[in-house]
Design a protein around this motif. Structure first.
Motif, PDB file in Angstrom:
ATOM      1  N   ASP A  89      22.329  33.334  -0.268  1.00 59.52           N
ATOM      2  CA  ASP A  89      23.784  33.307  -0.065  1.00 59.52           C
ATOM      3  C   ASP A  89      24.198  33.591   1.383  1.00 59.52           C
ATOM      4  O   ASP A  89      25.324  33.320   1.778  1.00 59.52           O
ATOM      5  CB  ASP A  89      24.496  34.265  -1.043  1.00 59.52           C
ATOM      6  CG  ASP A  89      24.080  35.717  -0.850  1.00 59.52           C
ATOM      7  OD1 ASP A  89      23.346  36.015   0.118  1.00 59.52           O
ATOM      8  OD2 ASP A  89      24.485  36.555  -1.682  1.00 59.52           O
ATOM      9  N   GLY A  90      23.286  34.171   2.165  1.00 58.92           N
ATOM     10  CA  GLY A  90      23.620  34.469   3.569  1.00 58.92           C
ATOM     11  C   GLY A  90      24.592  35.630   3.718  1.00 58.92           C
ATOM     12  O   GLY A  90      25.060  35.917   4.819  1.00 58.92           O
ATOM     13  N   LYS A  91      24.899  36.338   2.607  1.00 58.85           N
ATOM     14  CA  LYS A  91      25.940  37.375   2.642  1.00 58.85           C
ATOM     15  C   LYS A  91      25.467  38.743   2.196  1.00 58.85           C
ATOM     16  O   LYS A  91      26.069  39.756   2.550  1.00 58.85           O
ATOM     17  CB  LYS A  91      27.085  36.970   1.696  1.00 58.85           C
ATOM     18  CG  LYS A  91      27.841  35.744   2.137  1.00 58.85           C
ATOM     19  CD  LYS A  91      28.868  35.380   1.061  1.00 58.85           C
ATOM     20  CE  LYS A  91      29.520  34.047   1.379  1.00 58.85           C
ATOM     21  NZ  LYS A  91      30.104  33.455   0.173  1.00 58.85           N
ATOM     22  N   CYS A  92      24.428  38.812   1.378  1.00 57.66           N
ATOM     23  CA  CYS A  92      24.031  40.112   0.819  1.00 57.66           C
ATOM     24  C   CYS A  92      23.311  40.967   1.869  1.00 57.66           C
ATOM     25  O   CYS A  92      23.027  40.497   2.970  1.00 57.66           O
ATOM     26  CB  CYS A  92      23.151  39.910  -0.415  1.00 57.66           C
ATOM     27  SG  CYS A  92      21.468  39.414  -0.020  1.00 57.66           S
ATOM     28  N   CYS A  95      20.024  39.360   3.125  1.00 51.97           N
ATOM     29  CA  CYS A  95      20.254  38.219   4.039  1.00 51.97           C
ATOM     30  C   CYS A  95      20.721  38.727   5.400  1.00 51.97           C
ATOM     31  O   CYS A  95      20.282  38.229   6.437  1.00 51.97           O
ATOM     32  CB  CYS A  95      21.289  37.260   3.466  1.00 51.97           C
ATOM     33  SG  CYS A  95      20.651  36.254   2.111  1.00 51.97           S
ATOM     34  N   CYS A 103      16.896  37.602  -0.964  1.00 52.51           N
ATOM     35  CA  CYS A 103      18.341  37.498  -1.256  1.00 52.51           C
ATOM     36  C   CYS A 103      18.638  37.916  -2.699  1.00 52.51           C
ATOM     37  O   CYS A 103      17.996  37.446  -3.629  1.00 52.51           O
ATOM     38  CB  CYS A 103      18.828  36.067  -1.034  1.00 52.51           C
ATOM     39  SG  CYS A 103      20.562  35.861  -1.477  1.00 52.51           S
ATOM     40  N   ARG A 104      19.627  38.794  -2.852  1.00 51.27           N
ATOM     41  CA  ARG A 104      19.955  39.303  -4.191  1.00 51.27           C
ATOM     42  C   ARG A 104      20.539  38.222  -5.094  1.00 51.27           C
ATOM     43  O   ARG A 104      20.521  38.350  -6.316  1.00 51.27           O
ATOM     44  CB  ARG A 104      20.930  40.482  -4.078  1.00 51.27           C
ATOM     45  CG  ARG A 104      20.272  41.696  -3.426  1.00 51.27           C
ATOM     46  CD  ARG A 104      21.164  42.902  -3.401  1.00 51.27           C
ATOM     47  NE  ARG A 104      20.621  43.927  -2.519  1.00 51.27           N
ATOM     48  CZ  ARG A 104      19.678  44.810  -2.878  1.00 51.27           C
ATOM     49  NH1 ARG A 104      19.211  44.809  -4.105  1.00 51.27           N
ATOM     50  NH2 ARG A 104      19.229  45.683  -2.004  1.00 51.27           N
TER      51      ARG A 104
HETATM   52 ZN    ZN Z   1      21.541  37.105   0.204  1.00 54.03          ZN
END
Ligand code: ZN
Length: 329
Positions: A89-92, A95, A103-104
């Protein structure tokens, strides 16, 4: 398009079928798959891992960009690309730490979503990278080479270190030897395959002689790093090669996942044991440069129709190099 599919787990349930053609959406790329590598994780996907059904396996592949979705810039139809075959996701927090493989909300293409044992696939544009090397090498970057590269980096392999690789002729093994050499290490390939010399192994040794050979090479100091991608059956041999202040890296369990550990050796020698799981997007970017001239020993290539044989041959005692599926056949 044609794809290798199973509805129920089991090698015998694999068959080639016609499935709907995938279409690239926003930020996505349609890829014509030119070559897919066959790895133990693909075997486990078909036989035992929890996967969505029906399912197309295939965790490692490369191909030609066929079409790009809206908003995709920087990559054009006709380009040859290698792939980072995980989604993230590039957000957790993982990441943001640059650990996309953890990545979660992420997962593995070919395991958690449909994979590359097919004519085409749609992937995120952030995971494709131009690569003009041979197809077998391009495909191998996704899993085999990335796993080896990340493991060596985590173990701080560098100039003058002695790295022993168990199962050196295997998928990750042949890359671990080549990449450790590039990092300036002395390499010991624990394997019966003499061709590992051509890939940069300083010593090629059988399992029985491994401890003596490493002792001789290092004048009794033993290895700084041992790579065990094989699992439990090779645990004792692997730990017997470790020297003072050394690191053992493990990332495969084809021969079992339960081991006995002598804690007194662990602390008295100041040994680190680390687990790794493929690599990050940054590792992949580096790998494309570092491994652009890596070599791949190809043993057999199969068509999609022969996919079942490709997976069975993975555990053949005759195996002498990598196995690929060529979906264009
Ligand atoms: Zn992630």
């Amino acid at each position: 398009m044609r794809a290798l599919v199973f509805d129920r787990q089991g090698i015998d349930n694999l068959s080639v079928r016609s499935v709907p053609d995938p279409n690239p959406g926003r930020g996505e790329v349609l890829l014509k798959i030119m070559r897919a590598g066959v790895n133990p994780v693909d075997y486990l996907t078909v036989t035992s891992l929890k996967v969505p059904l029906p399912h197309i396996p295939g965790t490692e592949f490369a191909g030609v960009v066929q079409e790009v979705g809206p908003d995709v810039t920087g990559i054009k139809p006709g380009e040859r690309v290698a792939l980072y075959t995980r989604f993230f996701d590039g957000k957790c927090d993982m990441c943001l730490k640059g650990k996309q493989m953890l990545c979660r909300n992420g997962g593995r293409i070919g395991v958690d979503v449909n994979g590359g044992f097919a004519e085409f696939i749609v992937v995120k544009d952030t995971t494709v990278f131009p690569f003009t090397g041979e197809w077998e090498l391009a495909a191998s970057l996704s899993v085999a080479a990335l796993t080896a590269y990340h493991a060596l980096k985590e173990a701080n392999v560098g100039m003058g270190k002695v790295v022993a690789v168990l199962g050196a002729s295997g998928n990750t093994g042949m890359f671990a030897i080549q990449l450790a050499k590039k990092m300036g290490a002395k390499t010991v390939a624990v394997s019966r395959k003499r061709w590992l010399k051509e890939m940069g192994a300083d010593v090629v040794t059988g399992y029985e002689e491994a401890e003596r050979e490493v002792r001789e090479l290092t004048h009794g100091r033993m290895a700084d790093v041992v790579i065990n991608s094989l699992g439990a059956s090779f645990w004792e041999i692997g730990t017997s090669l470790l020297g003072l202040d050394s690191t053992l890296v493990t990332f495969g369990v084809m021969t079992g996942n339960q081991v006995r550990l002598d804690l007194s050796k662990l602390y008295s020698k100041h040994i680190r044991i680390i687990g790794t799981n493929r690599g990050s997007l940054e590792d992949f970017r580096e790998l494309i440069e570092v491994c652009s001239d890596c070599r791949v020993r190809v043993w057999k290539e199969f068509s999609l129709e022969e996919g079942k044989d490709a997976l069975i041959e993975l555990s053949s005692s005759e195996r002498n190099g990598r196995i690929f599926i060529d979906p264009t056949k």
